[in-house]
Design a protein around this motif. Structure first.
Motif, PDB file in Angstrom:
ATOM      1  N   SER A   1       0.847  -1.181   0.000  1.00  0.00           N
ATOM      2  CA  SER A   1       0.000   0.000   0.000  1.00  0.00           C
ATOM      3  C   SER A   1       0.884   1.232   0.000  1.00  0.00           C
ATOM      4  O   SER A   1       2.031   1.198   0.438  1.00  0.00           O
ATOM      5  N   ASN A  31      11.895  10.220   8.141  1.00  0.00           N
ATOM      6  CA  ASN A  31      12.230  11.266   7.197  1.00  0.00           C
ATOM      7  C   ASN A  31      11.302  11.173   5.994  1.00  0.00           C
ATOM      8  O   ASN A  31      10.581  10.184   5.820  1.00  0.00           O
ATOM      9  N   ARG A  50      14.267  15.567   7.493  1.00  0.00           N
ATOM     10  CA  ARG A  50      14.086  14.691   8.640  1.00  0.00           C
ATOM     11  C   ARG A  50      12.867  15.129   9.448  1.00  0.00           C
ATOM     12  O   ARG A  50      12.425  16.272   9.366  1.00  0.00           O
ATOM     13  N   ASP A  92      10.007   7.243   5.027  1.00  0.00           N
ATOM     14  CA  ASP A  92      10.717   6.169   5.699  1.00  0.00           C
ATOM     15  C   ASP A  92      10.197   6.114   7.124  1.00  0.00           C
ATOM     16  O   ASP A  92      10.377   7.064   7.890  1.00  0.00           O
ATOM     17  N   ASN A  95      11.148   1.311  10.044  1.00  0.00           N
ATOM     18  CA  ASN A  95      11.115  -0.129  10.331  1.00  0.00           C
ATOM     19  C   ASN A  95      11.653  -0.894   9.140  1.00  0.00           C
ATOM     20  O   ASN A  95      10.990  -1.119   8.157  1.00  0.00           O
ATOM     21  N   ASN A  96      12.903  -1.313   9.274  1.00  0.00           N
ATOM     22  CA  ASN A  96      13.540  -2.087   8.215  1.00  0.00           C
ATOM     23  C   ASN A  96      13.612  -1.352   6.882  1.00  0.00           C
ATOM     24  O   ASN A  96      13.610  -1.985   5.839  1.00  0.00           O
ATOM     25  N   ASN A  97      13.667  -0.029   6.949  1.00  0.00           N
ATOM     26  CA  ASN A  97      13.936   0.753   5.750  1.00  0.00           C
ATOM     27  C   ASN A  97      12.938   0.489   4.637  1.00  0.00           C
ATOM     28  O   ASN A  97      13.295   0.291   3.478  1.00  0.00           O
ATOM     29  N   ASP A  98      11.718   0.452   5.007  1.00  0.00           N
ATOM     30  CA  ASP A  98      10.624   0.185   4.095  1.00  0.00           C
ATOM     31  C   ASP A  98      10.120   1.520   3.554  1.00  0.00           C
ATOM     32  O   ASP A  98       9.236   2.140   4.124  1.00  0.00           O
ATOM     33  N   MET A  99      10.696   1.995   2.464  1.00  0.00           N
ATOM     34  CA  MET A  99      10.368   3.299   1.920  1.00  0.00           C
ATOM     35  C   MET A  99       9.152   3.192   1.010  1.00  0.00           C
ATOM     36  O   MET A  99       9.155   2.395   0.080  1.00  0.00           O
ATOM     37  N   ARG A 100       8.133   3.997   1.294  1.00  0.00           N
ATOM     38  CA  ARG A 100       6.890   3.932   0.539  1.00  0.00           C
ATOM     39  C   ARG A 100       6.673   5.233  -0.221  1.00  0.00           C
ATOM     40  O   ARG A 100       6.922   6.318   0.291  1.00  0.00           O
ATOM     41  N   PHE A 101       6.178   5.085  -1.435  1.00  0.00           N
ATOM     42  CA  PHE A 101       5.976   6.218  -2.332  1.00  0.00           C
ATOM     43  C   PHE A 101       4.509   6.581  -2.486  1.00  0.00           C
ATOM     44  O   PHE A 101       3.634   5.719  -2.392  1.00  0.00           O
TER      45      PHE A 101
ATOM     46  N   TYR B  35      11.078  -2.261  -6.526  1.00  0.00           N
ATOM     47  CA  TYR B  35       9.755  -1.655  -6.647  1.00  0.00           C
ATOM     48  C   TYR B  35       9.143  -2.030  -7.987  1.00  0.00           C
ATOM     49  O   TYR B  35       9.846  -2.182  -8.982  1.00  0.00           O
ATOM     50  N   LEU B  43       4.064   3.267  -7.575  1.00  0.00           N
ATOM     51  CA  LEU B  43       5.271   2.569  -7.114  1.00  0.00           C
ATOM     52  C   LEU B  43       4.932   1.703  -5.909  1.00  0.00           C
ATOM     53  O   LEU B  43       4.611   2.202  -4.848  1.00  0.00           O
ATOM     54  N   GLN B  44       5.052   0.412  -6.087  1.00  0.00           N
ATOM     55  CA  GLN B  44       4.740  -0.523  -5.013  1.00  0.00           C
ATOM     56  C   GLN B  44       6.023  -1.209  -4.551  1.00  0.00           C
ATOM     57  O   GLN B  44       6.786  -1.728  -5.360  1.00  0.00           O
ATOM     58  N   PHE B  45       6.222  -1.228  -3.236  1.00  0.00           N
ATOM     59  CA  PHE B  45       7.399  -1.842  -2.646  1.00  0.00           C
ATOM     60  C   PHE B  45       7.298  -3.363  -2.721  1.00  0.00           C
ATOM     61  O   PHE B  45       6.283  -3.946  -2.311  1.00  0.00           O
ATOM     62  N   ARG B  55      14.995  -8.068   4.589  1.00  0.00           N
ATOM     63  CA  ARG B  55      14.603  -7.398   5.825  1.00  0.00           C
ATOM     64  C   ARG B  55      13.128  -7.030   5.835  1.00  0.00           C
ATOM     65  O   ARG B  55      12.528  -6.890   6.897  1.00  0.00           O
ATOM     66  N   ASN B  56      12.572  -6.815   4.646  1.00  0.00           N
ATOM     67  CA  ASN B  56      11.176  -6.416   4.598  1.00  0.00           C
ATOM     68  C   ASN B  56      10.574  -6.835   3.278  1.00  0.00           C
ATOM     69  O   ASN B  56      11.285  -6.954   2.274  1.00  0.00           O
ATOM     70  N   ASN B  59       3.380  -6.341  -0.113  1.00  0.00           N
ATOM     71  CA  ASN B  59       2.211  -7.210  -0.243  1.00  0.00           C
ATOM     72  C   ASN B  59       2.087  -7.785  -1.646  1.00  0.00           C
ATOM     73  O   ASN B  59       1.176  -7.442  -2.393  1.00  0.00           O
ATOM     74  N   GLY B  97      20.148   1.719   3.841  1.00  0.00           N
ATOM     75  CA  GLY B  97      18.697   1.734   3.709  1.00  0.00           C
ATOM     76  C   GLY B  97      18.108   2.921   4.455  1.00  0.00           C
ATOM     77  O   GLY B  97      18.776   3.537   5.261  1.00  0.00           O
ATOM     78  N   GLY B  98      16.839   3.221   4.141  1.00  0.00           N
ATOM     79  CA  GLY B  98      16.171   4.293   4.855  1.00  0.00           C
ATOM     80  C   GLY B  98      16.225   5.632   4.169  1.00  0.00           C
ATOM     81  O   GLY B  98      15.276   6.404   4.200  1.00  0.00           O
ATOM     82  N   TYR B 101      18.740   6.819  -1.368  1.00  0.00           N
ATOM     83  CA  TYR B 101      18.604   5.789  -2.390  1.00  0.00           C
ATOM     84  C   TYR B 101      19.032   6.303  -3.758  1.00  0.00           C
ATOM     85  O   TYR B 101      18.730   7.419  -4.133  1.00  0.00           O
TER      86      TYR B 101
END
Lengths: 111, 112
Positions: A1, A31, A50, A92, A95-101, B35, B43-45, B55-56, B59, B97-98, B101
């Motif tokens: 999502s 951030n 940040r 970001d 949590n585990n560097n899960d970057m969402r767009f 992605y 853009l879906q992870f 690490r992650n 869905n 990470g984080g 990128y």
């Protein structure tokens, strides 16, 4: 999502004008980053802000962050035709560097 | 320094086939994320790897898998391809990470 939602979905302006794009997100973040994507290509990192910062500048770019409203804005001043691209915010959450767009804003700058 | 390299750039596959995409990160970067980008979903992870460990994960169904090698290069695999898997697949690398990128130019996959 998706985490972020950009607004507007599309924006068309004349060269020399300023462009403002907004991003809203849903959860707490470490951030927030803005990226640009030229048609069908990879994303280019523009700027990172940040969670403890409120405003940041980089050249013609100005980013603000309001964590109380869970929103950010990207301002491009004195736009150029070369700024035509899609702009995405990404969060970001730490949590585990899960970057969402977000879904992105398509900016068109007319010469 | 060299950027993130994704191969191949373009790929056409038939429904039911499988495909493997490759990503070589920037030297020294240990985190690689994948992605999927489509006009409808954005853009879906997919997943993120760091030092050969996932690490992650986003869905996506189990047909989507990946791995990372000791040199940080990463591959993703999609089995039993469906028409809806047609997309631009982007890989991004960073030191930890984080943030910070760097994206590759992507692999455009078309499933017919």
């Amino acid at each position: 999502s998706q985490q972020g939602e950009e607004d507007p979905q599309a924006l068309s302006i004349q060269e020399g004008e300023n462009a403002t794009m907004n991003c809203s997100y849903k959860t707490s973040i470490n951030n927030l980053q803005w990226y640009r994507q030229n048609s069908g290509r990879g994303l280019v990192h523009l700027i990172l802000i940040r969670s403890n910062e409120r405003e940041k500048h980089s050249g013609r770019l100005r980013v603000t962050l309001d964590t109380s409203k869970k929103s950010s804005s990207l301002l491009i001043t004195a736009s150029r035709a070369a700024d035509t691209a899609s702009y995405f915010c990404a969060t970001d959450r730490g949590n585990n560097n899960d970057m969402r767009f977000g879904a992105g804003t398509r900016l068109t700058v007319k010469p | 320094k060299a950027g993130v390299t994704q191969t191949p750039r373009y790929l056409i596959k038939t429904r039911g086939q499988q495909v493997t995409l490759s990503c070589s990160p920037i030297s020294g970067h240990r985190s690689v994320s994948w992605y999927q980008q489509t006009p409808g979903q954005g853009l879906q992870f997919l997943f993120e790897y760091f030092s050969e460990t996932q690490r992650n994960k986003g869905n996506f169904p189990g047909r989507f898998s990946g791995r990372q090698f000791s040199n940080s290069r990463s591959e993703m695999n999609v089995s039993t391809l469906e028409l809806g898997d047609s997309a631009l697949y982007l890989c991004a690398s960073s030191l930890q990470g984080g943030h910070g990128y760097t994206f590759g130019s992507g692999t455009r996959l078309t499933v017919v």
